[in-house]
Write a protein that holds these residues in place. Sequence first.
Motif, short mmCIF file in Angstrom:
data_model
loop_
_atom_site.label_atom_id
_atom_site.label_comp_id
_atom_site.label_asym_id
_atom_site.label_seq_id
_atom_site.Cartn_x
_atom_site.Cartn_y
_atom_site.Cartn_z
N SER A 93 0.84 -1.19 0.00
CA SER A 93 0.00 0.00 0.00
C SER A 93 0.88 1.24 0.00
N SER A 94 0.31 2.33 -0.50
CA SER A 94 1.04 3.59 -0.53
C SER A 94 1.16 4.15 0.89
N GLN A 96 0.59 7.33 1.83
CA GLN A 96 -0.23 8.49 2.10
C GLN A 96 -1.24 8.17 3.20
N ASP A 97 -1.86 9.24 3.74
CA ASP A 97 -2.86 9.04 4.80
C ASP A 97 -4.02 8.19 4.30
N ASP A 98 -4.45 8.44 3.06
CA ASP A 98 -5.52 7.64 2.46
C ASP A 98 -4.88 6.56 1.60
N ALA A 99 -4.25 5.59 2.27
CA ALA A 99 -3.43 4.59 1.58
C ALA A 99 -4.22 3.86 0.50
N ALA A 100 -3.61 3.75 -0.67
CA ALA A 100 -4.19 3.02 -1.79
C ALA A 100 -3.39 1.74 -1.99
N SER A 141 -4.45 3.08 -7.83
CA SER A 141 -4.13 4.37 -7.23
C SER A 141 -5.38 5.17 -6.88
N GLN A 142 -6.52 4.80 -7.47
CA GLN A 142 -7.77 5.52 -7.21
C GLN A 142 -8.67 4.80 -6.21
N ARG A 143 -8.21 3.68 -5.64
CA ARG A 143 -9.05 2.87 -4.76
C ARG A 143 -8.53 2.91 -3.32
N GLN A 144 -8.53 4.10 -2.73
CA GLN A 144 -8.09 4.25 -1.35
C GLN A 144 -8.96 3.37 -0.45
N GLY A 145 -8.33 2.67 0.45
CA GLY A 145 -9.05 1.83 1.39
C GLY A 145 -9.24 0.40 0.89
#
Length: 252
Positions: A93-94, A96-100, A141-145
């Motif tokens: 996962s990435s 970022q706070d809203d990990a993708a 990359s567009q599917r956070q969570g």
Amino acid sequence: MASTSWGDCIAVAGDERGFLYGVARTENDPGTCVIWVADVSASTSKPQDAQDAAIPLGDAAVVQVISTTPAIQFDVTAAAAAADGHQLLLVGSSRQDDAAPVLALVDLYSSQPITASSSSSHPSAKHKLANLIYVHPNLYSQRQGMRILQASWHPSSSSHFATLSSDNRWRLYNTANLSEAEQTFALKPPGSQLSLGLRRGLGLSSRSSSSAIPPRFTAFTFGPPRTGSWASLAVLFLASDGGVYVLCPVAP
């Protein structure tokens, strides 16, 4: 903290040749990872008693250290090596706070020799640089969570692998085109309204569940290859209700 032993590796995978691959943090930048390679084929080929069959990772000498371009700078949670050892899948996962979710392929076969860093913890190992390619980046990359629950290589094709994700989608990929899935299946159990419209022969089958809540699919495995039967075209799924479902036929 940098990795100095196999026990520090974030993820470990093996191929059918007897090579181990460990994803390890680098000495100079713990936020970046490299891949360790060990040859344990001699140990696995010797006749052993069942209790002695396990190989202590601490005894596995690192023979290659593989860096990637671009660098591995995401949180790796799992790895899967192709049977021939030519490619390695990385799941994670990435940061970022809203990990993708992140899915990447490392092209080990085309890796090139490089000079080892003076601070390398494995100076006697061969150091190489391999290409890292992100798989289906426009989707993940567009599917956070969303989470990628499993990634596995197809046993009948060295150029195909599949993923199961938390959106109840099973995707089959071809290494010749990593920008999108070759096939995508929405896993919808039979007996529910969601299963309407599935083509005959492509639905999931199992014992019906008494629960009104559709199960989530958590893991999968391929049917035995080279059997000459429909089993080699089947994919079996484990569901959260304890059931085992079958998707068939599926061919790369």
